[in-house]
Scaffold this motif. Structure first.
Motif, PDB file in Angstrom:
ATOM      1  N   GLY A 182     -12.340  -0.034  17.463  1.00 22.82           N
ATOM      2  CA  GLY A 182     -11.203  -0.450  18.267  1.00 22.82           C
ATOM      3  C   GLY A 182      -9.919   0.072  17.679  1.00 22.82           C
ATOM      4  O   GLY A 182      -9.369  -0.510  16.744  1.00 22.82           O
ATOM      5  N   SER A 183      -9.440   1.220  18.188  1.00 20.66           N
ATOM      6  CA  SER A 183      -8.205   1.804  17.688  1.00 20.66           C
ATOM      7  C   SER A 183      -7.670   2.783  18.722  1.00 20.66           C
ATOM      8  O   SER A 183      -8.358   3.140  19.680  1.00 20.66           O
ATOM      9  N   ALA A 184      -6.436   3.219  18.511  1.00 23.62           N
ATOM     10  CA  ALA A 184      -5.797   4.136  19.448  1.00 23.62           C
ATOM     11  C   ALA A 184      -4.809   5.017  18.711  1.00 23.62           C
ATOM     12  O   ALA A 184      -4.215   4.614  17.709  1.00 23.62           O
ATOM     13  N   VAL A 244       0.340  -5.174  14.665  1.00 20.27           N
ATOM     14  CA  VAL A 244       0.502  -3.983  13.823  1.00 20.27           C
ATOM     15  C   VAL A 244       1.228  -4.273  12.515  1.00 20.27           C
ATOM     16  O   VAL A 244       1.705  -3.364  11.832  1.00 20.27           O
ATOM     17  N   TYR A 245       1.328  -5.551  12.139  1.00 23.54           N
ATOM     18  CA  TYR A 245       1.982  -5.938  10.888  1.00 23.54           C
ATOM     19  C   TYR A 245       3.351  -5.250  10.756  1.00 23.54           C
ATOM     20  O   TYR A 245       4.120  -5.218  11.710  1.00 23.54           O
ATOM     21  N   SER A 246       3.663  -4.672   9.612  1.00 26.12           N
ATOM     22  CA  SER A 246       5.029  -4.191   9.365  1.00 26.12           C
ATOM     23  C   SER A 246       5.415  -2.962  10.176  1.00 26.12           C
ATOM     24  O   SER A 246       6.577  -2.542  10.138  1.00 26.12           O
ATOM     25  N   THR A 247       4.494  -2.383  10.904  1.00 30.86           N
ATOM     26  CA  THR A 247       4.848  -1.313  11.834  1.00 30.86           C
ATOM     27  C   THR A 247       5.925  -1.803  12.802  1.00 30.86           C
ATOM     28  O   THR A 247       6.701  -1.007  13.336  1.00 30.86           O
ATOM     29  N   GLY A 298      -3.044  -2.933   6.699  1.00 28.22           N
ATOM     30  CA  GLY A 298      -4.236  -2.859   7.537  1.00 28.22           C
ATOM     31  C   GLY A 298      -4.481  -1.495   8.128  1.00 28.22           C
ATOM     32  O   GLY A 298      -5.573  -1.202   8.587  1.00 28.22           O
ATOM     33  N   GLY A 299      -3.450  -0.610   8.121  1.00 25.58           N
ATOM     34  CA  GLY A 299      -3.697   0.762   8.527  1.00 25.58           C
ATOM     35  C   GLY A 299      -2.941   1.283   9.720  1.00 25.58           C
ATOM     36  O   GLY A 299      -3.012   2.471  10.027  1.00 25.58           O
ATOM     37  N   SER A 300      -2.230   0.441  10.458  1.00 25.60           N
ATOM     38  CA  SER A 300      -1.448   0.918  11.592  1.00 25.60           C
ATOM     39  C   SER A 300      -0.153   1.558  11.106  1.00 25.60           C
ATOM     40  O   SER A 300       0.315   1.278   9.999  1.00 25.60           O
ATOM     41  N   ALA A 315       6.422  12.223  17.933  1.00 23.53           N
ATOM     42  CA  ALA A 315       6.436  10.774  17.725  1.00 23.53           C
ATOM     43  C   ALA A 315       4.981  10.332  17.701  1.00 23.53           C
ATOM     44  O   ALA A 315       4.219  10.610  18.637  1.00 23.53           O
ATOM     45  N   ILE A 316       4.587   9.648  16.638  1.00 24.94           N
ATOM     46  CA  ILE A 316       3.176   9.404  16.350  1.00 24.94           C
ATOM     47  C   ILE A 316       2.944   7.913  16.131  1.00 24.94           C
ATOM     48  O   ILE A 316       3.712   7.263  15.415  1.00 24.94           O
ATOM     49  N   ALA A 317       1.887   7.387  16.711  1.00 29.08           N
ATOM     50  CA  ALA A 317       1.529   5.987  16.478  1.00 29.08           C
ATOM     51  C   ALA A 317       0.017   5.841  16.451  1.00 29.08           C
ATOM     52  O   ALA A 317      -0.688   6.366  17.320  1.00 29.08           O
ATOM     53  N   TYR A 318      -0.446   5.138  15.444  1.00 24.65           N
ATOM     54  CA  TYR A 318      -1.869   4.817  15.295  1.00 24.65           C
ATOM     55  C   TYR A 318      -1.978   3.308  15.112  1.00 24.65           C
ATOM     56  O   TYR A 318      -1.268   2.736  14.281  1.00 24.65           O
ATOM     57  N   VAL A 319      -2.836   2.679  15.889  1.00 18.94           N
ATOM     58  CA  VAL A 319      -3.044   1.230  15.777  1.00 18.94           C
ATOM     59  C   VAL A 319      -4.535   0.941  15.724  1.00 18.94           C
ATOM     60  O   VAL A 319      -5.340   1.655  16.313  1.00 18.94           O
ATOM     61  N   THR A 320      -4.881  -0.122  15.015  1.00 15.51           N
ATOM     62  CA  THR A 320      -6.284  -0.475  14.844  1.00 15.51           C
ATOM     63  C   THR A 320      -6.438  -1.978  14.715  1.00 15.51           C
ATOM     64  O   THR A 320      -5.541  -2.658  14.213  1.00 15.51           O
ATOM     65  N   ARG A 321      -7.574  -2.468  15.164  1.00 16.45           N
ATOM     66  CA  ARG A 321      -7.840  -3.896  15.012  1.00 16.45           C
ATOM     67  C   ARG A 321      -8.667  -4.184  13.755  1.00 16.45           C
ATOM     68  O   ARG A 321      -8.777  -5.329  13.335  1.00 16.45           O
ATOM     69  N   ARG A 322      -9.250  -3.145  13.160  1.00 14.12           N
ATOM     70  CA  ARG A 322     -10.013  -3.342  11.923  1.00 14.12           C
ATOM     71  C   ARG A 322      -9.082  -3.106  10.744  1.00 14.12           C
ATOM     72  O   ARG A 322      -8.690  -1.973  10.467  1.00 14.12           O
ATOM     73  N   LEU A 323      -8.729  -4.174  10.064  1.00 10.71           N
ATOM     74  CA  LEU A 323      -7.784  -4.093   8.958  1.00 10.71           C
ATOM     75  C   LEU A 323      -8.464  -3.464   7.752  1.00 10.71           C
ATOM     76  O   LEU A 323      -9.442  -3.996   7.222  1.00 10.71           O
ATOM     77  N   GLY A 324      -7.937  -2.332   7.339  1.00 11.02           N
ATOM     78  CA  GLY A 324      -8.519  -1.622   6.206  1.00 11.02           C
ATOM     79  C   GLY A 324      -7.447  -0.926   5.405  1.00 11.02           C
ATOM     80  O   GLY A 324      -6.504  -1.551   4.927  1.00 11.02           O
ATOM     81  N   ASP A 325      -7.557   0.406   5.313  1.00 10.77           N
ATOM     82  CA  ASP A 325      -6.583   1.195   4.565  1.00 10.77           C
ATOM     83  C   ASP A 325      -5.995   2.261   5.492  1.00 10.77           C
ATOM     84  O   ASP A 325      -6.138   2.189   6.712  1.00 10.77           O
ATOM     85  N   PHE A 326      -5.334   3.252   4.893  1.00 10.04           N
ATOM     86  CA  PHE A 326      -4.681   4.291   5.687  1.00 10.04           C
ATOM     87  C   PHE A 326      -5.468   5.597   5.710  1.00 10.04           C
ATOM     88  O   PHE A 326      -4.916   6.658   6.017  1.00 10.04           O
ATOM     89  N   ALA A 327      -6.774   5.536   5.412  1.00  7.52           N
ATOM     90  CA  ALA A 327      -7.574   6.762   5.354  1.00  7.52           C
ATOM     91  C   ALA A 327      -7.593   7.483   6.697  1.00  7.52           C
ATOM     92  O   ALA A 327      -7.492   8.717   6.756  1.00  7.52           O
ATOM     93  N   ALA A 328      -7.718   6.744   7.794  1.00 10.14           N
ATOM     94  CA  ALA A 328      -7.754   7.379   9.111  1.00 10.14           C
ATOM     95  C   ALA A 328      -6.434   8.085   9.405  1.00 10.14           C
ATOM     96  O   ALA A 328      -6.419   9.225   9.893  1.00 10.14           O
TER      97      ALA A 328
END
Length: 337
Positions: free
Chosen positions: A23-25, A59-62, A302-304, A315-328
Motif C-alpha cells: 500500500g503506497s503511492a 504522512v507524519y512530518s511530511t 515511517g518513509g513518506s 515535484a515528488i511525493a511518496y507515501v506509504t501505509r507500511r511504516l519502515g525506513d526510507f529505502a524505497a
C-alpha cells in the motif's frame, strides 16, 4: 503496480515496484504535469480495498511544511511579521521566540512540557496552554532541534489567533490540495490503515531513553501506537506536526505550486548547523529542509516524503501505509533521469 508512467521515468517506476509496501503511492510532476502517478497494494490491513490515487494516508512530518505555509501566507498578507515575537499574537506565550524561529525549529520548545495521555491530542486548547506556559530548552535562535510534535500547535495557534479559523479549516480553505487535518466523514472513508514493517518499529524510532528525541515524540503518548494512529479520534483531531492525511498527488501538487510561484517559497535558508533532534548538520528553511544538492522538502517518520527538485522542475511525493525506513525513496531518487 498501476498508473501513469512517462517513458523516460520507467526506471523510477521500476524502483518503486522493487519492494512493494502493501500500500503506497508515488507521484512525480514535471513543470506541473504528471510523469509518474503510480500506486500499489491495498489501503487496509485485510487487503480487501485496492489503493487508489485518491487514497489518503498519514504522512507524519511530511505535513510540517503545510502548516508552515499557512503562517507564511498570513505573513504575505501583512497579518504576521515573521520577526515579531510570538507573544505579539499570543499574549500568554512566555518563550521569547520570534515567529521565524518557530518556523525554523530554533524556538527551543521541541517537546510538550507536561506529561499527557493520548487523549490530549483531541484537546487543542490544553496542549496550546502547555506550550504557552513552557520555558524554552535553549535560548531561541541559538540552535535547532526539530519540534517533532509541538510544531503544528505552535504555528496552528498563531493561525487561529490571527485569522480566526482553526488550522485545519484554514488549510482546507486556502490550499485546497488533496490532503487534510481533522478529517471529514468523506475523507475518513478514503483513509489507509497504518502498519509497522516489524513489531519493533516503535522502539527503533523512539530515540534513546531520556534523549531530546525520545521526549519530543513520546509526549503526549500514542504518536507511534497503531491503536491510536488508526483510530477515528486521531484522524478527526488536528495535530498539524504529524497527522496530515494525504494522497501522493496532493503532496506533489503542493510542491509544484511553490515551484511555479503559485505559493510563496519556503526554501529560504534560516538556520545552518547541527539539529539536536535530527542528529546531523541541517539547513532549515521556513519549515523545509534544504539539501546540499539543491532539493528541498520534508520527510516523515515511517518513509513518506515530499520534496522539490528545482533544477529538474520536479515535484515528488511518496507515501506509504507500511511504516519502515526510507529505502524505497532512496531507490526512487537514485533512478531519476
Amino acid at each position: 503496480m498501476n498508473g501513469h508512467i512517462a517513458p523516460e521515468f520507467r526506471a523510477v517506476a521500476e524502483a518503486f515496484a522493487t519492494d512493494p509496501r502493501g500500500g503506497s503511492a508515488l507521484t512525480i510532476l514535471r513543470d506541473g504535469e504528471p510523469v509518474v502517478e503510480v500506486v500499489e497494494g491495498w489501503s487496509d490491513a485485510a487487503r480487501t480495498r485496492p489503493w487508489q490515487t485518491d487514497t489518503l494516508v498519514q504522512v507524519y512530518s511530511t505535513g510540517k511544511p503545510v502548516i508552515a505555509m499557512a503562517v507564511v501566507l498570513l505573513a504575505g498578507r501583512g497579518l504576521i511579521d515573521l520577526d515579531a515575537p510570538v507573544s505579539a499574537y499570543w499574549p500568554s506565550f512566555r518563550t521569547p521566540a520570534s515567529v521565524r524561529q518557530v518556523l525554523s525549529h530554533t524556538a527551543g520548545l521541541p517537546a510538550f512540557p507536561v506529561p499527557r495521555p493520548a487523549s490530549a491530542f483531541g484537546d487543542w486548547d490544553l496542549l496550546c496552554g502547555d506550550l504557552a506556559a513552557a520555558q524554552p530548552e535553549w535560548e531561541p535562535g541559538t540552535m535547532a532541534g526539530e519540534h517533532a510534535l509541538t510544531y503544528g500547535h505552535l504555528l496552528g495557534e498563531l493561525v487561529r489567533r490571527v485569522d480566526g479559523r482553526d488550522p485545519a479549516r484554514f488549510v482546507a480553505d486556502e490550499l485546497g490540495f488533496d490532503f487534510a487535518f481533522a478529517l471529514s466523514d468523506g475523507d475518513l472513508a478514503r483513509c489507509a490503515e497504518l502498519e509497522f514493517d516489524a513489531p519493533d518499529w516503535p522502539a527503533r524510532n523512539g530515540g534513546e531513553p531520556g534523549s531530546l528525541k525520545s521526549r519530543a515524540i513520546g509526549n503526549p503518548a500514542g504518536a507511534r501506537d497503531l491503536t491510536v494512529l488508526n483510530s477515528v479520534e486521531w484522524r478527526r483531531a488536528a495535530v498539524p506536526a504529524v497527522n496530515l492525511h494525504a494522497s501522493a498527488t496532493g503532496v506533489a501538487r503542493f510542491y509544484a505550486a511553490m515551484l511555479d510561484g503559485s505559493l510563496p517559497p519556503l526554501a529560504v535558508p534560516q538556520y545552518v548547523g547541527p539539529d539536536l533532534f535530527v542528529g546531523r548538520e541541517t539547513t532549515w528553511g521556513l519549515g523545509v529542509q534544504i539539501e546540499p544538492d539543491g532539493t528541498w522538502g520534508h520527510g516523515g517518520t515511517g518513509g513518506s516524503a515530499g520534496y522539490a527538485d528545482p533544477a529538474r522542475g520536479l515535484a515528488i511525493a511518496y507515501v506509504t501505509r507500511r511504516l519502515g525506513d526510507f529505502a524505497a525513496l532512496d531507490r526512487i531518487d537514485a533512478a531519476m533521469p
